[in-house]
Design a protein around this motif. Sequence first.
Motif, PDB file in Angstrom:
ATOM      1  N   LEU A 191      -9.753  32.742  -9.826  1.00  0.00           N
ATOM      2  CA  LEU A 191      -9.360  33.525 -11.165  1.00  0.00           C
ATOM      3  C   LEU A 191      -8.340  32.538 -11.953  1.00  0.00           C
ATOM      4  CD1 LEU A 191      -8.213  36.915  -9.825  1.00  0.00           C
ATOM      5  CD2 LEU A 191     -10.623  36.110 -10.682  1.00  0.00           C
ATOM      6  N   HIS A 192      -8.567  32.627 -13.317  1.00  0.00           N
ATOM      7  CA  HIS A 192      -8.052  31.781 -14.389  1.00  0.00           C
ATOM      8  C   HIS A 192      -7.229  32.700 -15.457  1.00  0.00           C
ATOM      9  CE1 HIS A 192     -10.640  28.218 -12.928  1.00  0.00           C
ATOM     10  NE2 HIS A 192     -11.306  29.160 -12.730  1.00  0.00           N
ATOM     11  N   GLY A 193      -6.024  33.181 -15.250  1.00  0.00           N
ATOM     12  CA  GLY A 193      -5.524  33.815 -16.272  1.00  0.00           C
ATOM     13  C   GLY A 193      -5.972  35.175 -16.547  1.00  0.00           C
ATOM     14  N   VAL A 194      -6.570  36.105 -15.616  1.00  0.00           N
ATOM     15  CA  VAL A 194      -7.178  37.233 -15.800  1.00  0.00           C
ATOM     16  C   VAL A 194      -6.293  38.480 -16.298  1.00  0.00           C
ATOM     17  CG1 VAL A 194      -8.499  39.356 -14.644  1.00  0.00           C
ATOM     18  CG2 VAL A 194      -9.224  36.680 -14.078  1.00  0.00           C
ATOM     19  N   ILE A 251     -16.470  39.246 -17.072  1.00  0.00           N
ATOM     20  CA  ILE A 251     -15.787  38.144 -16.281  1.00  0.00           C
ATOM     21  C   ILE A 251     -16.853  37.040 -16.046  1.00  0.00           C
ATOM     22  CG2 ILE A 251     -15.965  39.107 -14.195  1.00  0.00           C
ATOM     23  CD1 ILE A 251     -13.109  37.897 -13.516  1.00  0.00           C
ATOM     24  N   ARG A 308     -10.464  27.210  -7.617  1.00  0.00           N
ATOM     25  CA  ARG A 308      -9.847  28.242  -8.381  1.00  0.00           C
ATOM     26  C   ARG A 308     -10.684  29.167  -8.813  1.00  0.00           C
ATOM     27  NH1 ARG A 308      -6.804  26.594 -14.033  1.00  0.00           N
ATOM     28  NH2 ARG A 308      -4.969  28.328 -13.900  1.00  0.00           N
ATOM     29  N   GLU A 368      -4.059  34.563 -11.373  1.00  0.00           N
ATOM     30  CA  GLU A 368      -4.611  33.418 -10.840  1.00  0.00           C
ATOM     31  C   GLU A 368      -4.657  33.364  -9.317  1.00  0.00           C
ATOM     32  OE1 GLU A 368      -4.957  30.674 -12.700  1.00  0.00           O
ATOM     33  OE2 GLU A 368      -4.101  31.383 -14.718  1.00  0.00           O
ATOM     34  N   THR A 401     -13.009  33.768 -15.629  1.00  0.00           N
ATOM     35  CA  THR A 401     -12.196  33.956 -16.806  1.00  0.00           C
ATOM     36  C   THR A 401     -12.737  34.983 -17.582  1.00  0.00           C
ATOM     37  OG1 THR A 401     -12.009  31.502 -17.097  1.00  0.00           O
ATOM     38  CG2 THR A 401     -11.663  32.583 -19.141  1.00  0.00           C
ATOM     39  N   ARG A 447     -14.105  36.767 -20.478  1.00  0.00           N
ATOM     40  CA  ARG A 447     -14.813  36.487 -21.637  1.00  0.00           C
ATOM     41  C   ARG A 447     -14.646  37.299 -22.807  1.00  0.00           C
ATOM     42  NH1 ARG A 447     -17.997  31.876 -20.128  1.00  0.00           N
ATOM     43  NH2 ARG A 447     -16.847  30.906 -18.282  1.00  0.00           N
TER      44      ARG A 447
END
Length: 294
Positions: free
Chosen positions: A17-20, A202, A15, A8, A206, A208
């Motif tokens: 990065l979301h839970g990479v 990405i 924000r 994160e 996130t 993908r």
Amino acid sequence: MLQLTGLEKSYGTHRVLHGVSFDVRPGRLTGFVGGNGAGKTTTMRIVLGVLAADAGTVSLDGATLTTDDRRRFGYMPEERGLYPKMKVLEQIVYLARLHGYSKPDATTAATTLLERLGLGERLNDNVETLSLGNQQRAQIAAALVHEPEVLILDEPFSGLDPIAVDVVAGVLQERAAAGTAVLFSSHQLDLVERLCDDLVIIAGGTIRAAGERETLRAQHSTRRYELVSTGDAGWLRAEAGVEIIDFDGGYAVFDVDSESTAQRVLREAVARGDVGSFSPQHPSLAQIFREVIQ
């Protein structure tokens, strides 16, 4: 194996990065693709310790990365990072010596690598006199000269002509074959698809899609087939459950509503004449990319 888990990162309220989470495996080329601002460079900088993540971990072979671990990494940033007034060979030798090489060993390693990258005639030229493409090759040499265990490259093919692309691609494939874990970002999706064993897509910070290239292609495949025959394939238009995508005489690309329909079409094609080929069509990386980022 390099493992990214739940990374994160935010800048203020933005924000990034979301839970990479994804893996970069040794002996394999991993392509990291995404649009501008997707989070690729931020992710790479966290791996290298240039940036700190707000949450999540980066580990190597199951252990949290240390400063000593990162000394065994090679990194090429997208931005130019060489000393412009140093000679090419002098520059790469200097970087090798920072990694503990003796001067003779550094000179041998740097010369061999630069020659492999097509810069053998430019060893004693100042970096600033090189074309942008040759500066890119020199930057790649800087990332590789100490034979890193993990190699991270941000847009390594930017500015390279087709011949230089082939040379650099060959060098990266050699390093992967020798056991190096290679992660590189690129906007050239056709090149990534051709070179890479594994893919990470990405968008908006996130992940993908991530996994082996052929596995991803199979996962995102539709029931699409290509028929090449010696006769006119126009009869396909009357077949139930068939939607024509492309057609030209004995050539047709079409979607079917079920596998049983595909088998029925194949039987009919064989009954009508010689069939040159009948094969399922898998999507390109560009098609998968468009699908998963929507």
